[in-house]
Motif scaffolding. Structure first.
Motif, PDB file in Angstrom:
ATOM      1  N   TYR A 288       0.839  -1.208   0.000  1.00  0.00           N
ATOM      2  CA  TYR A 288       0.000   0.000   0.000  1.00  0.00           C
ATOM      3  C   TYR A 288       0.874   1.258   0.000  1.00  0.00           C
ATOM      4  N   ASN A 289       1.898   1.265   0.855  1.00  0.00           N
ATOM      5  CA  ASN A 289       2.736   2.456   0.975  1.00  0.00           C
ATOM      6  C   ASN A 289       3.484   2.757  -0.320  1.00  0.00           C
ATOM      7  N   ARG A 290       4.015   1.741  -0.945  1.00  0.00           N
ATOM      8  CA  ARG A 290       4.764   1.948  -2.187  1.00  0.00           C
ATOM      9  C   ARG A 290       3.840   2.390  -3.323  1.00  0.00           C
ATOM     10  N   LEU A 291       2.691   1.772  -3.430  1.00  0.00           N
ATOM     11  CA  LEU A 291       1.755   2.158  -4.490  1.00  0.00           C
ATOM     12  C   LEU A 291       1.283   3.598  -4.289  1.00  0.00           C
ATOM     13  N   GLU A 292       1.108   3.985  -3.046  1.00  0.00           N
ATOM     14  CA  GLU A 292       0.604   5.326  -2.752  1.00  0.00           C
ATOM     15  C   GLU A 292       1.581   6.419  -3.177  1.00  0.00           C
ATOM     16  N   ILE A 293       2.878   6.165  -3.055  1.00  0.00           N
ATOM     17  CA  ILE A 293       3.862   7.195  -3.401  1.00  0.00           C
ATOM     18  C   ILE A 293       4.443   6.992  -4.799  1.00  0.00           C
ATOM     19  N   GLY A 294       3.914   6.022  -5.543  1.00  0.00           N
ATOM     20  CA  GLY A 294       4.403   5.801  -6.898  1.00  0.00           C
ATOM     21  C   GLY A 294       5.781   5.167  -6.956  1.00  0.00           C
ATOM     22  N   MET A 295       6.054   4.266  -6.039  1.00  0.00           N
ATOM     23  CA  MET A 295       7.352   3.585  -5.963  1.00  0.00           C
ATOM     24  C   MET A 295       7.201   2.163  -6.497  1.00  0.00           C
ATOM     25  N   GLU A 296       8.187   1.695  -7.267  1.00  0.00           N
ATOM     26  CA  GLU A 296       8.126   0.320  -7.771  1.00  0.00           C
ATOM     27  C   GLU A 296       8.065  -0.661  -6.594  1.00  0.00           C
ATOM     28  N   LEU A 297       7.323  -1.731  -6.779  1.00  0.00           N
ATOM     29  CA  LEU A 297       7.245  -2.748  -5.732  1.00  0.00           C
ATOM     30  C   LEU A 297       8.580  -3.471  -5.575  1.00  0.00           C
ATOM     31  N   ALA A 298       9.260  -3.745  -6.698  1.00  0.00           N
ATOM     32  CA  ALA A 298      10.590  -4.371  -6.677  1.00  0.00           C
ATOM     33  C   ALA A 298      10.606  -5.656  -5.854  1.00  0.00           C
ATOM     34  N   PHE A 299       9.707  -6.570  -6.191  1.00  0.00           N
ATOM     35  CA  PHE A 299       9.623  -7.852  -5.490  1.00  0.00           C
ATOM     36  C   PHE A 299      10.325  -8.939  -6.304  1.00  0.00           C
ATOM     37  N   ASP A 300      11.199  -9.676  -5.642  1.00  0.00           N
ATOM     38  CA  ASP A 300      11.869 -10.789  -6.313  1.00  0.00           C
ATOM     39  C   ASP A 300      10.872 -11.871  -6.741  1.00  0.00           C
ATOM     40  N   SER A 301       9.797 -12.018  -5.966  1.00  0.00           N
ATOM     41  CA  SER A 301       8.814 -13.058  -6.283  1.00  0.00           C
ATOM     42  C   SER A 301       8.195 -12.856  -7.658  1.00  0.00           C
ATOM     43  N   THR A 302       8.020 -11.620  -8.072  1.00  0.00           N
ATOM     44  CA  THR A 302       7.405 -11.363  -9.382  1.00  0.00           C
ATOM     45  C   THR A 302       8.393 -11.619 -10.513  1.00  0.00           C
ATOM     46  N   VAL A 303       9.679 -11.368 -10.247  1.00  0.00           N
ATOM     47  CA  VAL A 303      10.709 -11.683 -11.243  1.00  0.00           C
ATOM     48  C   VAL A 303      10.846 -13.194 -11.375  1.00  0.00           C
ATOM     49  N   ASN A 304      10.891 -13.875 -10.244  1.00  0.00           N
ATOM     50  CA  ASN A 304      11.007 -15.334 -10.245  1.00  0.00           C
ATOM     51  C   ASN A 304       9.806 -16.022 -10.895  1.00  0.00           C
ATOM     52  N   TYR A 305       8.677 -15.370 -10.847  1.00  0.00           N
ATOM     53  CA  TYR A 305       7.441 -15.978 -11.339  1.00  0.00           C
ATOM     54  C   TYR A 305       7.557 -16.459 -12.787  1.00  0.00           C
ATOM     55  N   VAL A 306       8.292 -15.747 -13.604  1.00  0.00           N
ATOM     56  CA  VAL A 306       8.388 -16.112 -15.025  1.00  0.00           C
ATOM     57  C   VAL A 306       9.712 -16.795 -15.363  1.00  0.00           C
ATOM     58  N   LEU A 307      10.548 -17.065 -14.361  1.00  0.00           N
ATOM     59  CA  LEU A 307      11.823 -17.729 -14.621  1.00  0.00           C
ATOM     60  C   LEU A 307      11.652 -19.245 -14.608  1.00  0.00           C
ATOM     61  N   ASP A 308      12.457 -19.923 -15.434  1.00  0.00           N
ATOM     62  CA  ASP A 308      12.389 -21.381 -15.488  1.00  0.00           C
ATOM     63  C   ASP A 308      12.899 -22.015 -14.201  1.00  0.00           C
ATOM     64  N   ARG A 309      13.926 -21.434 -13.639  1.00  0.00           N
ATOM     65  CA  ARG A 309      14.521 -21.981 -12.423  1.00  0.00           C
ATOM     66  C   ARG A 309      14.730 -20.851 -11.405  1.00  0.00           C
ATOM     67  N   PRO A 310      13.711 -20.497 -10.658  1.00  0.00           N
ATOM     68  CA  PRO A 310      13.810 -19.355  -9.740  1.00  0.00           C
ATOM     69  C   PRO A 310      14.681 -19.652  -8.531  1.00  0.00           C
ATOM     70  N   ASN A 311      15.296 -18.626  -7.995  1.00  0.00           N
ATOM     71  CA  ASN A 311      16.045 -18.688  -6.747  1.00  0.00           C
ATOM     72  C   ASN A 311      15.392 -17.734  -5.749  1.00  0.00           C
ATOM     73  N   ILE A 312      15.768 -17.868  -4.485  1.00  0.00           N
ATOM     74  CA  ILE A 312      15.206 -16.973  -3.467  1.00  0.00           C
ATOM     75  C   ILE A 312      15.572 -15.529  -3.789  1.00  0.00           C
ATOM     76  N   ALA A 313      16.837 -15.308  -4.075  1.00  0.00           N
ATOM     77  CA  ALA A 313      17.310 -13.964  -4.434  1.00  0.00           C
ATOM     78  C   ALA A 313      17.550 -13.907  -5.940  1.00  0.00           C
ATOM     79  N   THR A 314      17.132 -12.842  -6.570  1.00  0.00           N
ATOM     80  CA  THR A 314      17.324 -12.691  -8.009  1.00  0.00           C
ATOM     81  C   THR A 314      18.665 -12.032  -8.306  1.00  0.00           C
TER      82      THR A 314
END
Length: 391
Positions: A288-314
């Motif tokens: 909520y806070n990031r969306l409110e100020i127009g800041m990217e969420l920058a979540f590794d989970s969303t990057v990993n979502y489309v990777l063939d072999r995701p890791n905890i840290a991107t």
């Protein structure tokens, strides 16, 4: 001139007809009493074991899938078995079940039985754990597609789990529907016909075709019928899922969030994948806070979502990849949920705690995250995470 004889004759005829009606009614009543008595006598003989009942003998004829519905009694199950041609009479099954306590523990679901078998064989079969088929469990955080991990293990997605649940052996043939066929239907079928909820339909139709059903199957335990087609499997699963979403408060739970129910579900899926349950509320507040100020969420989970072999840290290279699910490169939410969201994740998005947190990092080996309001505090938390061996 009337001599009185006609009047006398009229009375005589009426009395005769009246007596005739009374006799007929008495005979009719007696017949009813006899029929009721005969029925009671027959029923008593059957229930007391003095009377016989129809029963099959032999190995049976063909395999068949029957359904035990929620709340079914032993008698109701027996009725289903008669309707499906499994046993010859309800009494054959009920009598055989009297000495088997396991019958009272039969769970709702689908069972492989065989037509034209004895009541005793039917009891033996239905209480055998191997008879139950079509059981499907979707856990929170499950994605539509399989996740291939860096260590070569695979976490099955909804499509693969549904494929496995569709399997049974009937008359020597498998009923399995392949995961690829299920995914093809998910991409190409009319979503309204499949039963996607109205509150998600418009957004799901705009999503990337291979991800249209992502996050729309609620975490729960389901029963699916082996032998159904891919379309039938999805339709039943989404209908049952819709009922679960309603029990979790959807779509009304999103009313005060300022987001559509589909966006709300997307936020809950991010919460589900980014933290453990005790941190869900704080993760939701960061969103909520990031969306409110127009800041990217920058979540590794969303990057990993489309990777063939995701890791905890991107890696830097992962975060540089273009695509609608890269929240390092794109503002706002992802186009779809990224997994199934739990009831607890939904509740966290509905009522997150007050706070000014903008950053968090996994800082304990048990999955606990450390939250920060400033980037400097966040860097300190990252150092703590490395000291703790969290990643």
């Amino acid at each position: 001139m009337n001599d009185g004889l006609d009047l006398f004759d009229d009375h005589s005829d009426r009395d005769h007809r009246s007596r005739g009606k009374r006799v007929k009614l008495a005979v009719f009543g007696l017949l009813i009493v006899l029929l009721i008595g005969a029925g009671v006598w027959y029923g008593w003989r059957q229930l007391s074991g003095l009377g016989g009942y129809d029963d099959f003998a032999g190995p049976g004829e063909t395999d068949i899938v029957i359904e035990v519905k929620p709340g079914d009694s032993t008698g109701a199950i027996a009725g289903t078995l008669v309707e499906q041609g499994v046993v010859a009479s309800s009494r054959a099954f009920v009598a055989a079940a009297e000495n088997n306590a396991q019958v009272r523990s039969i769970q709702p679901g689908f069972y492989v039985m065989r037509t034209k078998i004895s009541g005793q064989d039917a009891v033996t079969r239905i209480v055998d754990p191997e008879a139950r088929v079509g059981n499907l469990q979707i856990k929170p955080g499950t994605q539509l597609h399989d996740i291939k991990k860096a260590d070569n293990t695979v976490t099955p997605g909804v499509a693969s789990l549904l494929s496995k649940a569709s399997c049974a052996e009937l008359n020597g043939k498998s009923t399995c529907v392949a995961a690829k066929d299920l995914l093809q239907v998910a991409e190409k079928a009319d979503l309204a016909n499949l039963g996607v909820p109205d509150w998600a339909l418009a957004d799901a139709n705009k999503a990337p075709r291979e991800r249209r059903l992502e996050g729309l199957v609620a975490p729960a335990v389901y029963d699916v019928r082996p032998g159904a087609t891919a379309e039938e499997l999805w339709t039943k699963l989404l209908a049952d899922s819709s009922a679960h979403w309603q029990s979790y408060g959807m779509p009304g739970i999103a009313d005060s969030s300022g987001f559509t129910p589909y966006q709300f579900l997307t936020m809950a899926s991010l919460v589900q994948r980014e933290g453990i349950e005790k941190d869900f509320g704080k993760v939701a507040r960061v969103i909520y806070n990031r969306l409110e100020i127009g800041m990217e969420l920058a979540f590794d989970s969303t990057v990993n979502y489309v990777l063939d072999r995701p890791n905890i840290a991107t890696s830097d290279a992962d975060r540089e990849r273009a695509g609608p699910y890269n929240t390092y490169k794109n503002m706002g939410l992802t186009p779809t949920p990224i997994s199934s969201a739990s009831k607890e994740a939904l509740a966290a998005v509905a009522e997150p705690p007050a706070g000014k947190w903008l950053f968090f990092v996994l800082c304990q080996k048990d999955g606990t995250s450390c939250f920060a309001e400033t980037y400097e505090e966040h860097l300190d938390n990252r150092d703590l995470a490395r000291e703790n061996g969290a990643f």
